[in-house]
Motif scaffolding. Structure first.
Motif, mmCIF file in Angstrom:
data_model
loop_
_atom_site.group_PDB
_atom_site.id
_atom_site.type_symbol
_atom_site.label_atom_id
_atom_site.label_comp_id
_atom_site.label_asym_id
_atom_site.label_seq_id
_atom_site.Cartn_x
_atom_site.Cartn_y
_atom_site.Cartn_z
ATOM 1 N N ASN A 40 -21.474 15.803 20.193
ATOM 2 C CA ASN A 40 -20.941 14.713 19.384
ATOM 3 C C ASN A 40 -20.216 13.767 20.325
ATOM 4 O O ASN A 40 -20.112 14.035 21.537
ATOM 5 N N LEU A 41 -19.703 12.678 19.785
ATOM 6 C CA LEU A 41 -19.106 11.659 20.652
ATOM 7 C C LEU A 41 -17.912 12.162 21.441
ATOM 8 O O LEU A 41 -17.615 11.669 22.531
ATOM 9 N N ALA A 42 -17.207 13.175 20.917
ATOM 10 C CA ALA A 42 -16.050 13.705 21.638
ATOM 11 C C ALA A 42 -16.452 14.421 22.922
ATOM 12 O O ALA A 42 -15.630 14.587 23.820
ATOM 13 N N TRP A 43 -17.699 14.870 23.027
ATOM 14 C CA TRP A 43 -18.175 15.454 24.278
ATOM 15 C C TRP A 43 -18.130 14.435 25.412
ATOM 16 O O TRP A 43 -18.130 14.808 26.591
ATOM 17 N N LEU A 44 -18.097 13.159 25.056
ATOM 18 C CA LEU A 44 -18.156 12.085 26.042
ATOM 19 C C LEU A 44 -16.803 11.431 26.285
ATOM 20 O O LEU A 44 -16.715 10.445 27.010
ATOM 21 N N SER A 45 -15.742 11.979 25.678
ATOM 22 C CA SER A 45 -14.431 11.321 25.751
ATOM 23 C C SER A 45 -13.917 11.208 27.180
ATOM 24 O O SER A 45 -13.380 10.160 27.574
#
Length: 308
Positions: A40-45
């Motif tokens: 999800n986008l949090a993997w890319l934070s």
């Protein structure tokens, strides 16, 4: 000094579904980051944080992941249409794109649609091997047997995800996922949202996304995608960053993955010889989890390529 722009979360209606978006804002050149399957986008934070001083970074939850809606079935055109809707809604002008794993495959498809894109970076955007011809140097019968063994393991994993989290086991599962993410790099604080963001409640039960219906169409879609043909059709600069080492869970299949990586290098370089927009970069010491292993180095690699 002007204050730093505020990061804002949005929900974008794409016509096919809804997509959750996180936008760092600002007037820097836009860059869209795409996560891998099951993420999800949090993997890319963390990666986004290292890029935010050079780009307006937009991360998304792909359909069926995180806080985004479902698609009736995983279709590449529907996913790309959704990302076009994100770009239009946020008023992005010719964003660069970088994606990991599944996100890298989508990025490569984006490169066939958007000739004005300044650059796409595919960070080991490859599915698991599916055919003996992808395993040069292995006896075909042995290659087929190893593929059967690998895909039996994938089927077991999919079956485990095809049911809700047993009551009382959510905390244990969260801890296991957190340990799995932090072993590649970063801290628990970096990954806590990533773990929680893929949890959803269906009729009072907790499930982990992607849900079985998404998995059922996503896996064959990835397996059947002809990536060399996609890369050959790129109409904007495309950098193929390839892993060179195994993840721990790949080590029982080390012979298979070594052969597959040889095939990836050979086919990617053949594509680059045909299409001058394509560059190939095997990354020494990097596994499929390269974003977590060296987020600073990956951020620099992405920024250097898309701003040349």
């Amino acid at each position: 000094m002007a204050p730093a722009p505020a990061t804002v979360d949005h929900i974008v209606n794409t016509g096919h579904t809804t997509i959750a978006v996180r936008d760092t804002g600002g007037d820097q050149p836009p860059l869209m980051l795409l996560h891998g399957a099951g993420g999800n986008l949090a993997w890319l934070s963390v990666l986004a944080g290292h890029l935010a001083d050079r780009h307006r970074v937009v991360t998304v939850d792909l359909p069926g992941h995180g806080h985004s809606g479902e698609l009736p079935a995983w279709e590449w055109d529907a996913v790309l249409d959704g990302l076009d809707a994100v770009v239009d809604t946020l008023g992005l002008t010719d964003p660069a794109v970088a994606g990991s794993s599944l996100g890298g495959m989508i990025g490569a498809l984006w490169a066939t649609r958007h000739p004005s894109c300044p650059g796409v970076v595919s960070l080991d955007g490859n599915p698991a091997p599916t055919r003996p011809e992808q395993l040069p140097g292995l006896d075909p019968a042995h290659a087929a047997a190893e593929l059967d063994r690998l895909h039996a393991a994938f089927t077991t994993m999919a079956e485990a995800m095809a049911r809700p989290v047993p009551p009382g086991q959510l905390a244990t599962i969260r801890q296991a996922q957190l340990a799995d993410l932090t072993r590649h790099g970063g801290t628990a604080a970096d990954w806590t949202e990533a773990v929680a963001r893929n949890e959803t409640t269906v009729v009072g039960e907790t499930w982990l996304r992607p849900l079985p219906a998404t998995l059922a169409s996503l896996r064959p879609a990835m397996d059947s995608l002809d990536l060399p043909a996609v890369h050959r059709a790129a109409r904007c600069p495309l950098l193929l960053v390839l892993a060179t080492t195994d993840l721990p869970e790949q080590q029982p299949y080390a012979e298979l993955y070594a052969a597959y990586r040889r095939w990836q290098v050979e086919t990617s370089r053949a594509v680059a010889a045909d299409n001058p927009l394509v560059r190939v970069q095997p990354l020494d010491g990097a596994s499929h989890a390269m974003i977590a292993e060296d987020s600073v180095g990956i951020a620099d690699l992405v920024a250097d390529f898309v701003t040349r």
